[in-house]
Scaffold this active site. Structure first.
Site, short mmCIF file in Angstrom:
data_model
loop_
_atom_site.label_atom_id
_atom_site.label_comp_id
_atom_site.label_asym_id
_atom_site.label_seq_id
_atom_site.Cartn_x
_atom_site.Cartn_y
_atom_site.Cartn_z
N CYS A 50 0.81 -1.22 0.00
CA CYS A 50 0.00 0.00 0.00
C CYS A 50 0.85 1.28 0.00
CB CYS A 50 -1.01 -0.04 1.14
SG CYS A 50 -2.37 1.13 0.90
N HIS B 51 -2.89 -5.52 2.83
CA HIS B 51 -2.18 -5.29 4.09
C HIS B 51 -1.78 -6.59 4.82
CE1 HIS B 51 -1.97 -0.96 4.46
NE2 HIS B 51 -3.11 -0.91 3.81
N1 GLN Z 1 -1.81 6.99 2.10
C1 GLN Z 1 -2.15 6.07 1.09
C2 GLN Z 1 -3.56 6.13 0.56
O1 GLN Z 1 -4.52 6.38 1.28
C3 GLN Z 1 -1.76 4.70 1.59
C4 GLN Z 1 -2.67 4.17 2.66
C5 GLN Z 1 -2.26 2.85 3.19
O2 GLN Z 1 -1.07 2.48 3.21
N2 GLN Z 1 -3.24 2.09 3.65
O3 GLN Z 1 -3.70 5.88 -0.62
#
Ligand code: GLN
Length: 243
Positions: free
Chosen positions: A94, A193
């Site tokens: 992510c 995740h």
């Molecule tokens: N900040 C990024 C987004 O919202 C990544 C979020 C995350 O790692 N869950 O796209």
């Protein structure tokens, strides 16, 4: 045999149990008698990429990603790029995935220039893409990968970059083109995740084998009893298939 894991920014990038992916890799290696050592490298610390076989970068919110820009530019970007070109194995999740691209423009217009290690970019949207999701993985035909995503960034891959696979339920890279994640050399980048490797033992072993083969030339992993892992996998696969 031994694998040395570098956990990048463990104290800053660790959303939704991302560290569980390291625990899963560690356990699956140890059960095969392979030694594992994990070292955290955070803000202000140098990475000596030659010391590691596998790099893990977890997810983080926009704020954390912005905080890391200076540290990345101060040497880590160059180390990450050369480790990737050198065929070292990376698992990036992510926010960590987005950081391997050229840039991330947040939904409120903040521009984050990232490493450019991979030919991709990310643009924030007002709608968040949240939930359990499922995708195919081109290198393991017939397998379904189940995961959990939560991002506002929409990621677009450059022409030379392959996705990990195709979205079967949920959003993936951008909710538009049906792609999920990115593959380059031994880099595995995905929106999923912390439940990624625990619920997909076949993917975990695939990534471990990439790292072991890069280090030792040939490597095999003996089968494990994955009945609990596959029960969790199949439960989510069935739930998402019926949605
Ligand atoms: N900040 C990024 C987004 O919202 C990544 C979020 C995350 O790692 N869950 O796209």
């Amino acid at each position: 045999m031994e694998l040395r894991i570098c956990h990048l920014y463990p104290d800053v990038l660790n959303l939704y149990g991302d560290r569980g992916n390291i625990l899963c890799m560690t356990r699956r290696l140890q059960l095969r008698g392979i030694e594992v050592e994990t070292t955290g490298v955070s803000v202000g610390e140098k990475i000596d990429a030659s010391q590691y076989d596998l790099f893990f970068i977890g997810g983080g919110q926009d704020f954390e990603q912005e905080v890391l820009l200076e540290d990345l530019a101060g040497g880590k970007t160059a180390e990450i790029k050369s480790a990737i070109e050198d065929g070292k194995t990376f698992l990036a999740i992510c926010g960590g995935y987005q950081m391997l691209g050229h840039y991330y423009k947040t939904w409120d217009g903040q521009m984050c220039d990232f490493t450019g290690a991979l030919d991709l970019y990310t643009e924030g949207s007002k709608t968040r893409m949240i939930g359990n999701y499922m995708f195919s993985f081109d290198e393991l035909p017939g397998e379904r990968i189940v995961g959990f995503e939560n991002h506002s960034g929409k990621t677009y891959l450059g022409p030379a970059l392959q996705p990990m696979g195709t979205v079967l339920a949920g959003y993936g890279n951008n909710g538009e083109d049906g792609t999920e994640g990115a593959r380059y050399k031994n880099v595995f980048a995905t929106y999923s995740h912390g439940c990624l490797l625990p619920k997909n033992p076949h993917l975990c072993d695939h990534i471990l084998l990439a790292a072991l083969k890069r280090k030792y030339g040939e490597a095999e992993l003996s089968p494990l009893d994955d009945s609990f892992e596959l029960a969790a996998h199949d439960y989510m696969m069935n739930r998402l298939s019926q949605a």
